[in-house]
Design a protein around this motif. Structure first.
Motif, PDB file in Angstrom:
ATOM      1  N   LEU A   1      66.889  63.441  62.926  1.00 27.85           N
ATOM      2  CA  LEU A   1      66.430  63.733  64.278  1.00 27.85           C
ATOM      3  C   LEU A   1      66.301  62.424  65.054  1.00 27.85           C
ATOM      4  N   PRO A   2      66.612  62.434  66.343  1.00 26.72           N
ATOM      5  CA  PRO A   2      66.507  61.221  67.155  1.00 26.72           C
ATOM      6  C   PRO A   2      65.063  60.978  67.595  1.00 26.72           C
ATOM      7  N   VAL A   3      64.243  60.475  66.682  1.00 21.79           N
ATOM      8  CA  VAL A   3      62.837  60.210  67.008  1.00 21.79           C
ATOM      9  C   VAL A   3      62.746  58.912  67.796  1.00 21.79           C
ATOM     10  N   THR A   4      62.223  59.025  69.011  1.00 20.89           N
ATOM     11  CA  THR A   4      62.203  57.872  69.907  1.00 20.89           C
ATOM     12  C   THR A   4      60.813  57.322  70.148  1.00 20.89           C
ATOM     13  N   GLY A   5      59.761  58.081  69.757  1.00 20.11           N
ATOM     14  CA  GLY A   5      58.420  57.582  70.031  1.00 20.11           C
ATOM     15  C   GLY A   5      57.338  58.556  69.596  1.00 20.11           C
ATOM     16  N   LEU A   6      56.125  58.268  70.057  1.00 25.51           N
ATOM     17  CA  LEU A   6      54.950  59.075  69.756  1.00 25.51           C
ATOM     18  C   LEU A   6      54.344  59.584  71.059  1.00 25.51           C
ATOM     19  N   MET A   7      53.674  60.722  70.953  1.00 23.47           N
ATOM     20  CA  MET A   7      52.988  61.329  72.097  1.00 23.47           C
ATOM     21  C   MET A   7      51.587  61.727  71.681  1.00 23.47           C
ATOM     22  N   ALA A   8      50.639  61.623  72.616  1.00 26.08           N
ATOM     23  CA  ALA A   8      49.270  62.062  72.323  1.00 26.08           C
ATOM     24  C   ALA A   8      48.536  62.414  73.604  1.00 26.08           C
ATOM     25  N   VAL A   9      47.508  63.250  73.428  1.00 24.51           N
ATOM     26  CA  VAL A   9      46.573  63.604  74.502  1.00 24.51           C
ATOM     27  C   VAL A   9      45.176  63.265  73.992  1.00 24.51           C
ATOM     28  N   PRO A  10      44.528  62.235  74.517  1.00 25.09           N
ATOM     29  CA  PRO A  10      43.185  61.882  74.046  1.00 25.09           C
ATOM     30  C   PRO A  10      42.180  62.990  74.337  1.00 25.09           C
ATOM     31  N   PRO A  11      41.041  62.960  73.650  1.00 20.99           N
ATOM     32  CA  PRO A  11      39.991  63.943  73.939  1.00 20.99           C
ATOM     33  C   PRO A  11      39.506  63.841  75.377  1.00 20.99           C
ATOM     34  N   LEU A  12      39.100  64.977  75.928  1.00 24.89           N
ATOM     35  CA  LEU A  12      38.559  65.000  77.282  1.00 24.89           C
ATOM     36  C   LEU A  12      37.161  64.390  77.316  1.00 24.89           C
TER      37      LEU A  12
ATOM     38  N   ARG B   1      53.982  50.790  66.774  1.00 27.06           N
ATOM     39  CA  ARG B   1      54.449  49.494  66.263  1.00 27.06           C
ATOM     40  C   ARG B   1      54.585  49.528  64.747  1.00 27.06           C
ATOM     41  N   ASP B   2      53.576  50.067  64.086  1.00 27.22           N
ATOM     42  CA  ASP B   2      53.572  50.095  62.622  1.00 27.22           C
ATOM     43  C   ASP B   2      54.737  50.892  62.063  1.00 27.22           C
ATOM     44  N   HIS B   3      55.188  51.901  62.822  1.00 24.24           N
ATOM     45  CA  HIS B   3      56.224  52.796  62.307  1.00 24.24           C
ATOM     46  C   HIS B   3      57.578  52.607  62.986  1.00 24.24           C
ATOM     47  N   GLY B   4      57.705  51.544  63.751  1.00 28.66           N
ATOM     48  CA  GLY B   4      59.018  51.165  64.255  1.00 28.66           C
ATOM     49  C   GLY B   4      59.601  52.072  65.316  1.00 28.66           C
ATOM     50  N   VAL B   5      58.739  52.631  66.170  1.00 28.93           N
ATOM     51  CA  VAL B   5      59.241  53.399  67.312  1.00 28.93           C
ATOM     52  C   VAL B   5      58.718  52.758  68.586  1.00 28.93           C
ATOM     53  N   SER B   6      59.500  52.846  69.644  1.00 25.87           N
ATOM     54  CA  SER B   6      59.144  52.120  70.866  1.00 25.87           C
ATOM     55  C   SER B   6      58.591  53.004  71.974  1.00 25.87           C
ATOM     56  N   GLY B   7      58.874  54.311  71.937  1.00 23.49           N
ATOM     57  CA  GLY B   7      58.432  55.193  73.003  1.00 23.49           C
ATOM     58  C   GLY B   7      56.970  55.570  72.862  1.00 23.49           C
ATOM     59  N   LEU B   8      56.258  55.588  73.976  1.00 22.51           N
ATOM     60  CA  LEU B   8      54.856  56.008  73.996  1.00 22.51           C
ATOM     61  C   LEU B   8      54.651  56.957  75.169  1.00 22.51           C
ATOM     62  N   SER B   9      54.549  58.251  74.868  1.00 22.90           N
ATOM     63  CA  SER B   9      54.303  59.272  75.877  1.00 22.90           C
ATOM     64  C   SER B   9      52.800  59.513  75.930  1.00 22.90           C
TER      65      SER B   9
ATOM     66  N   ALA C   1      52.338  52.439  77.640  1.00 23.19           N
ATOM     67  CA  ALA C   1      53.032  53.709  77.855  1.00 23.19           C
ATOM     68  C   ALA C   1      54.442  53.473  78.391  1.00 23.19           C
ATOM     69  N   THR C   2      55.393  54.206  77.835  1.00 19.93           N
ATOM     70  CA  THR C   2      56.751  54.201  78.385  1.00 19.93           C
ATOM     71  C   THR C   2      57.008  55.449  79.214  1.00 19.93           C
ATOM     72  N   HIS C   3      56.212  56.494  78.999  1.00 19.25           N
ATOM     73  CA  HIS C   3      56.312  57.741  79.752  1.00 19.25           C
ATOM     74  C   HIS C   3      54.899  58.203  80.084  1.00 19.25           C
ATOM     75  N   VAL C   4      54.615  58.420  81.376  1.00 16.33           N
ATOM     76  CA  VAL C   4      53.335  58.990  81.773  1.00 16.33           C
ATOM     77  C   VAL C   4      53.586  60.382  82.343  1.00 16.33           C
ATOM     78  N   ARG C   5      52.683  61.310  82.044  1.00 15.86           N
ATOM     79  CA  ARG C   5      52.876  62.715  82.369  1.00 15.86           C
ATOM     80  C   ARG C   5      51.856  63.112  83.449  1.00 15.86           C
ATOM     81  N   VAL C   6      52.305  63.183  84.691  1.00 14.50           N
ATOM     82  CA  VAL C   6      51.391  63.350  85.828  1.00 14.50           C
ATOM     83  C   VAL C   6      51.675  64.678  86.526  1.00 14.50           C
ATOM     84  N   GLY C   7      50.650  65.521  86.599  1.00 13.68           N
ATOM     85  CA  GLY C   7      50.796  66.805  87.270  1.00 13.68           C
ATOM     86  C   GLY C   7      49.917  66.917  88.497  1.00 13.68           C
ATOM     87  N   THR C   8      48.607  66.972  88.294  1.00 14.80           N
ATOM     88  CA  THR C   8      47.668  67.221  89.383  1.00 14.80           C
ATOM     89  C   THR C   8      47.793  66.197  90.508  1.00 14.80           C
TER      90      THR C   8
END
Length: 222
Positions: free
Chosen positions: A158-169, A185-193, A208-215
């Motif tokens: 699979l073309p794994v390009t990075g990691l994504m997360a949603v912190p607690p509210l 960094r530890d796992h050798g991926v560069s994308g951060l969503s 962050a390489t990708h920010v997810r903005v809606g509101t």
């Protein structure tokens, strides 16, 4: 949303992204803004397309399939990102429709996506979603399970390009963004969503390489 409103909101957010990037001694071009258009009708999305926005995020395969084919006719260079949970039985439809998938979080989905990519001959980049706050109600793999999941995804090609997360509210997001950046960094991926309307500037300063903005783009949901 009027064209003027779309223009001003988009310009403001891009300016804030650029300022945060410069604070972190990064190039603003390193950060991609994903406009989260889930639950919004085509009429609310078109002004942002006219204003120049080209990356959009949706939570559900069915909703995206219903509204985006027509929207893409006017702007074929649009990229559509799946940012919500993905059921394994929707993997083939998701691979066919989306240009990136931000919610890879379990072995069964790895297998389903690998089959779908082989069948459709499309390989959209994938972000592994991490349950960074160890919250039982949220999707994402546990931090402790990340090495094994990444190894399995890579073995499946699979073309794994990075990691994504949603912190607690309701808590400071910065430590969670910093942890996700360290894991990448530890796992050798560069994308951060990572980063949404309330905290995307902090996310940019922390890589962050990708920010997810809606509101902040579409206004509060009614």
């Amino acid at each position: 949303m009027s064209s003027d409103t779309a223009d001003s909101r988009l310009s403001s957010i891009l300016e804030h992204v650029a300022r945060a990037a410069r604070i972190a001694r990064r190039e603003p071009s390193e950060v991609q803004l994903i406009a989260i258009s889930k639950t919004h009708e085509a009429e609310a999305i078109r002004p942002l397309i006219v204003a120049g926005q080209r990356l959009f995020g949706e939570n559900r395969v069915q909703e995206a399939a219903a509204k985006w084919p027509a929207l893409r006719e006017a702007a074929p260079d649009i990229e559509l990102h799946l940012v919500g949970q993905l059921q394994s039985n929707k993997a083939e439809e998701a691979v066919a429709l989306f240009d990136a998938i931000h919610s890879l979080d379990r072995p069964s989905l790895i297998a389903a996506l690998a089959r779908a990519m082989d069948k459709t001959d499309r390989r959209p980049p994938c972000f592994v979603q991490v349950n960074i706050g160890d919250e039982p109600q949220k999707g994402g793999c546990a931090v402790a399970d990340l090495p094994a999941l990444l190894a399995e995804a890579r073995a499946a090609e699979l073309p794994v390009t990075g990691l994504m997360a949603v912190p607690p509210l309701g808590v400071e997001a910065a430590p969670y963004f910093a942890l996700l950046a360290k894991l990448a960094r530890d796992h050798g991926v560069s994308g951060l969503s990572m980063g949404m309307s309330d905290d995307y500037e902090t996310a940019v300063t922390l890589g962050a390489t990708h920010v997810r903005v809606g509101t902040a783009l579409f206004g509060a949901r009614i």
